[in-house]
Design a protein around this motif. Structure first.
Motif, short mmCIF file in Angstrom:
data_model
loop_
_atom_site.label_atom_id
_atom_site.label_comp_id
_atom_site.label_asym_id
_atom_site.label_seq_id
_atom_site.Cartn_x
_atom_site.Cartn_y
_atom_site.Cartn_z
N ASP A 58 0.83 -1.21 0.00
CA ASP A 58 0.00 0.00 0.00
C ASP A 58 0.87 1.25 0.00
O ASP A 58 0.59 2.23 -0.73
CB ASP A 58 -0.92 0.01 1.22
CG ASP A 58 -2.21 -0.76 1.00
OD1 ASP A 58 -2.53 -1.06 -0.17
OD2 ASP A 58 -2.90 -1.06 1.98
N LEU A 59 1.90 1.25 0.81
CA LEU A 59 2.79 2.42 0.89
C LEU A 59 3.60 2.58 -0.39
O LEU A 59 3.85 3.71 -0.85
CB LEU A 59 3.69 2.29 2.10
CG LEU A 59 2.98 2.44 3.45
CD1 LEU A 59 3.86 1.93 4.59
CD2 LEU A 59 2.57 3.89 3.69
N LEU A 60 4.02 1.48 -0.98
CA LEU A 60 4.72 1.54 -2.27
C LEU A 60 3.82 2.15 -3.34
O LEU A 60 4.25 3.03 -4.11
CB LEU A 60 5.16 0.14 -2.69
CG LEU A 60 5.77 0.01 -4.09
CD1 LEU A 60 7.12 0.69 -4.16
CD2 LEU A 60 5.88 -1.47 -4.48
N GLY A 105 -2.99 -3.99 -10.15
CA GLY A 105 -1.59 -4.26 -10.46
C GLY A 105 -1.12 -5.56 -9.83
O GLY A 105 -1.88 -6.28 -9.18
N ARG A 106 0.16 -5.85 -10.07
CA ARG A 106 0.78 -7.03 -9.46
C ARG A 106 2.24 -6.72 -9.18
O ARG A 106 2.99 -6.32 -10.08
CB ARG A 106 0.68 -8.25 -10.38
CG ARG A 106 1.01 -9.57 -9.68
CD ARG A 106 1.09 -10.73 -10.65
NE ARG A 106 2.29 -10.66 -11.47
CZ ARG A 106 2.32 -10.89 -12.79
NH1 ARG A 106 1.22 -11.22 -13.44
NH2 ARG A 106 3.46 -10.81 -13.46
N GLU A 120 9.80 -6.07 -9.74
CA GLU A 120 9.11 -5.06 -10.54
C GLU A 120 7.67 -5.01 -10.08
O GLU A 120 7.19 -5.91 -9.40
CB GLU A 120 9.19 -5.38 -12.03
CG GLU A 120 8.51 -6.69 -12.42
CD GLU A 120 8.63 -6.99 -13.90
OE1 GLU A 120 9.50 -6.40 -14.56
OE2 GLU A 120 7.84 -7.80 -14.39
N ILE A 121 7.00 -3.93 -10.46
CA ILE A 121 5.58 -3.83 -10.19
C ILE A 121 4.90 -3.45 -11.49
O ILE A 121 5.30 -2.49 -12.16
CB ILE A 121 5.26 -2.82 -9.06
CG1 ILE A 121 3.75 -2.81 -8.75
CG2 ILE A 121 5.79 -1.43 -9.35
CD1 ILE A 121 3.39 -2.10 -7.46
N TYR A 277 3.29 4.20 -13.82
CA TYR A 277 3.60 3.88 -12.43
C TYR A 277 4.21 2.49 -12.31
O TYR A 277 4.89 2.19 -11.33
CB TYR A 277 2.34 4.01 -11.58
CG TYR A 277 1.70 5.37 -11.73
CD1 TYR A 277 2.31 6.50 -11.22
CD2 TYR A 277 0.51 5.53 -12.42
CE1 TYR A 277 1.74 7.76 -11.37
CE2 TYR A 277 -0.08 6.78 -12.58
CZ TYR A 277 0.55 7.89 -12.06
OH TYR A 277 -0.01 9.13 -12.22
N GLY A 278 3.97 1.64 -13.32
CA GLY A 278 4.59 0.33 -13.33
C GLY A 278 5.92 0.29 -14.05
O GLY A 278 6.53 -0.77 -14.17
N SER A 279 6.40 1.46 -14.50
CA SER A 279 7.69 1.52 -15.18
C SER A 279 8.84 1.31 -14.21
O SER A 279 8.81 1.77 -13.07
CB SER A 279 7.84 2.88 -15.86
OG SER A 279 9.18 3.15 -16.19
N LYS A 280 9.86 0.61 -14.67
CA LYS A 280 11.05 0.44 -13.83
C LYS A 280 11.77 1.76 -13.63
O LYS A 280 12.52 1.95 -12.67
CB LYS A 280 11.96 -0.62 -14.43
CG LYS A 280 11.28 -2.00 -14.51
CD LYS A 280 12.06 -2.97 -15.34
CE LYS A 280 11.26 -4.24 -15.60
NZ LYS A 280 10.14 -4.00 -16.57
#
Length: 440
Positions: A58-60, A105-106, A120-121, A277-280
Motif C-alpha cells: 500500500d505504501l509503495l 496491479g501485481r 518489478e511492479i 507507475y509500473g515503469s522500472k
C-alpha cells in the motif's frame, strides 16, 4: 516452526503423494494462467508476514502514484519522458489518462531471510494471472490440504472477484447495472490468448460482467458509443501494453477507443497512465536518495524494506550506499550483483543478468543502454522453498506475484523455477506455478 515447516512435516508423515495432487489438479488448469501444470503444494504466509506485506505494498503504491506531483509539479507528460517513454507513448498516455491512478496491479517479488523484495511492479489491466483462485480451489479438493488450511485458520483471496470490484469501482458502473465489457488486445497477439480469454469471460459472467473478448480493431465508435458488432460496450478492458503503441499504425488503431474515452462515452480499464507507475524508471526515482525528503517516514520505511537499489542508466555520478561513484565504473566492477532491465517492456523481455553474462558482453550492453530507457537494479538472493516429490523433496526458487486491487491485497500468483541462481521466470518460458493460503 513456520506454516511451511508444519505442512512439510505433516505431508511427509501422512500426506498424499505429490503425484496424486498434481494429477488431480492438472485437468482443472487447462486454458488458465497455469497452462495445465502446477507445483506439488500451496505456499503459506503467517498473519504478521501477510499484514506487513500488505501494508508495505500500500505504501509503495502511494509513493509511486504521487511521483508526478512530488517530483514534477503534477506534469504527467514530463514524468512519462523521465521514465523513458517516447513522444508517441506520452501522447497516448496523456490522452488516455484516468481521473486517478488505478489500483489494479501485481508486484513481483523474491523472498529472502529478511522478507520480500521487489523485482518489478506492473500496474494496470495487463497483469496476468487473475484466474489464480482456480488452483486454490483445486488444492482444497484434497482432504489433506483442506484439513491443514482449516486447522491453521488459513484463507485466500478470490482475485477474480476482487478484480471485478475494482473494475466496477474505477469504471464508475452504477450499482445494479450489469456492464458489457470488451476484453481487447492487439490483433497480432489476440489469437494466442483467445482461448484463455473466453475461459476468463466465462468466469466473469457469474460475477456480474458480460465480457466479450476481441481484437481492438473490431471495436467501432459511432452514435456516441463503442460497439462490438451489435453490442454496445460500457468498459474496454485493456490488454494491449504501452509498447504496443509503438507498432506501425497503432495510434490510428486506438483512435476510436481514445476518442470515446476522452468524451466520456466509454471507460477504459485500466487507462494507459497506469503503465507509467509500473515503469522500472519510476522505481529508479523512488530508489534515488536525492528525493528522500519528498516522502513521509512510513513510505520511506516501506521503500527501504521492499525496494532494492535501482537507478536509471545515466552517464556520470550516482549514489551507492551513501557514496558518489561513476555509474559505468560501478556497474562494470559489480556485474555479478546487478541486473540490467529496460524500463517499459514486460515479461522479462530484454533483461540481462550480470552473474550469467561475461564481462565483455555486459560492458557492451551497458554501453548500449547508457542514457537510454534502461535501469540497473541490485541483485536479490532469494531463499528457495522445499516441495514434496513422490520419493522425497526438491527445491524451487519462487517469484511471488501479489495482486493490488481496490480493496488492498487481492491474492497471489506464485511462479517457480529450478534455476536456483535466479533468472527470468514466467509461464511462457516454462515456469511452474502454485497458489497461496494466508493466515487470518
Amino acid at each position: 516452526m513456520s506454516l511451511t515447516d508444519d505442512y512439510l512435516a505433516a505431508a511427509a508423515e501422512r500426506g498424499p503423494k505429490a503425484g496424486a495432487i498434481l494429477s488431480a489438479a492438472a485437468p482443472k488448469l487447462d486454458a488458465t494462467t497455469y497452462l495445465g501444470r502446477c507445483l506439488s503444494r500451496p505456499t503459506f504466509l503467517e498473519a504478521e508476514t501477510y499484514r506487513r506485506l500488505s501494508a508495505d505494498l500500500d505504501l509503495l503504491y502511494s509513493a509511486l502514484t504521487r511521483l508526478p506531483e512530488r517530483l514534477f509539479g503534477g506534469d504527467l507528460a514530463e514524468f512519462a519522458r523521465t521514465v523513458g517513454m517516447t513522444e508517441t507513448q506520452v501522447g497516448a498516455i496523456t490522452r488516455g489518462r484516468g481521473p486517478a491512478p488505478s489500483r489494479m496491479g501485481r508486484a513481483d517479488m523474491y523472498r529472502d531471510e529478511n522478507g520480500f523484495h521487489l523485482l518489478e511492479i506492473n500496474l494496470g489491466s495487463t497483469v496476468g494471472g487473475v484466474d489464480n483462485p482456480v488452483l486454490n480451489a483445486a488444492m482444497l479438493e484434497h482432504p489433506f490440504i483442506a484439513d491443514f488450511v482449516a486447522a491453521n485458520d488459513l484463507t485466500h483471496a478470490e482475485t477474480m472477484t476482487e478484480v471485478v470490484r475494482t473494475i466496477l469501482t474505477e469504471a464508475k458502473v452504477p450499482t445494479g447495472v450489469r456492464p458489457v465489457m470488451a476484453i481487447a488486445d492487439f490483433p497480432d497477439s489476440y489469437p494466442d490468448l483467445e482461448r484463455q480469454l473466453h475461459k476468463s469471460a466465462e468466469m466473469l459472467a457469474p460475477l456480474g460482467i458480460d465480457a466479450l473478448p476481441c481484437p481492438v480493431d473490431a471495436l467501432e465508435y459511432r452514435d456516441d458509443r463503442i460497439w462490438l458488432g451489435d453490442r454496445a460496450i460500457d468498459v474496454v478492458f485493456r490488454l494491449f501494453m504501452i509498447e504496443d503503441v509503438l507498432k506501425p499504425g497503432a495510434v490510428e488503431l486506438l483512435e476510436p477507443v481514445l476518442q470515446a474515452s476522452e468524451r466520456g462515452h466509454v471507460a477504459i480499464f485500466t487507462p494507459l497512465d497506469a503503465e507509467l507507475y509500473g515503469s522500472k524508471g519510476a522505481l529508479a526515482l523512488l530508489s534515488d536518495e536525492a528525493y528522500r525528503d519528498r516522502y513521509p517516514a512510513d513510505e520511506l520505511a516501506a521503500l527501504d524494506r521492499i525496494l532494492p537499489w535501482t537507478r536509471m542508466v545515466r552517464s556520470g555520478k550516482v549514489t551507492v550506499d551513501g557514496e558518489q561513484v561513476d555509474l559505468r565504473e560501478y556497474a562494470l566492477a559489480n556485474r555479478e550483483e546487478l541486473v540490467l532491465k529496460p524500463t517499459a517492456l514486460h515479461g522479462g523481455e530484454g533483461v540481462l543478468l550480470g552473474w550469467q553474462t561475461d564481462a565483455e558482453a555486459w560492458a557492451a550492453r551497458l554501453d548500449e543502454a547508457m542514457d537510454n530507457p534502461w535501469v540497473l537494479q541490485r541483485r536479490i538472493r532469494p531463499v528457495p522453498e522445499v516441495f514434496p516429490t513422490d520419493d522425497g523433496t526438491e527445491q524451487w526458487l519462487l517469484t511471488w506475484g501479489a495482486f493490488l486491487v481496490a480493496g488492498g491485497l487481492g491474492g497471489f500468483l506464485i511462479r517457480g523455477s529450478q534455476e536456483l541462481d535466479g533468472g527470468v521466470v514466467n509461464m511462457a518460458t516454462g515456469a511452474t506455478a502454485t497458489c497461496c493460503f494466508h493466515q487470518v
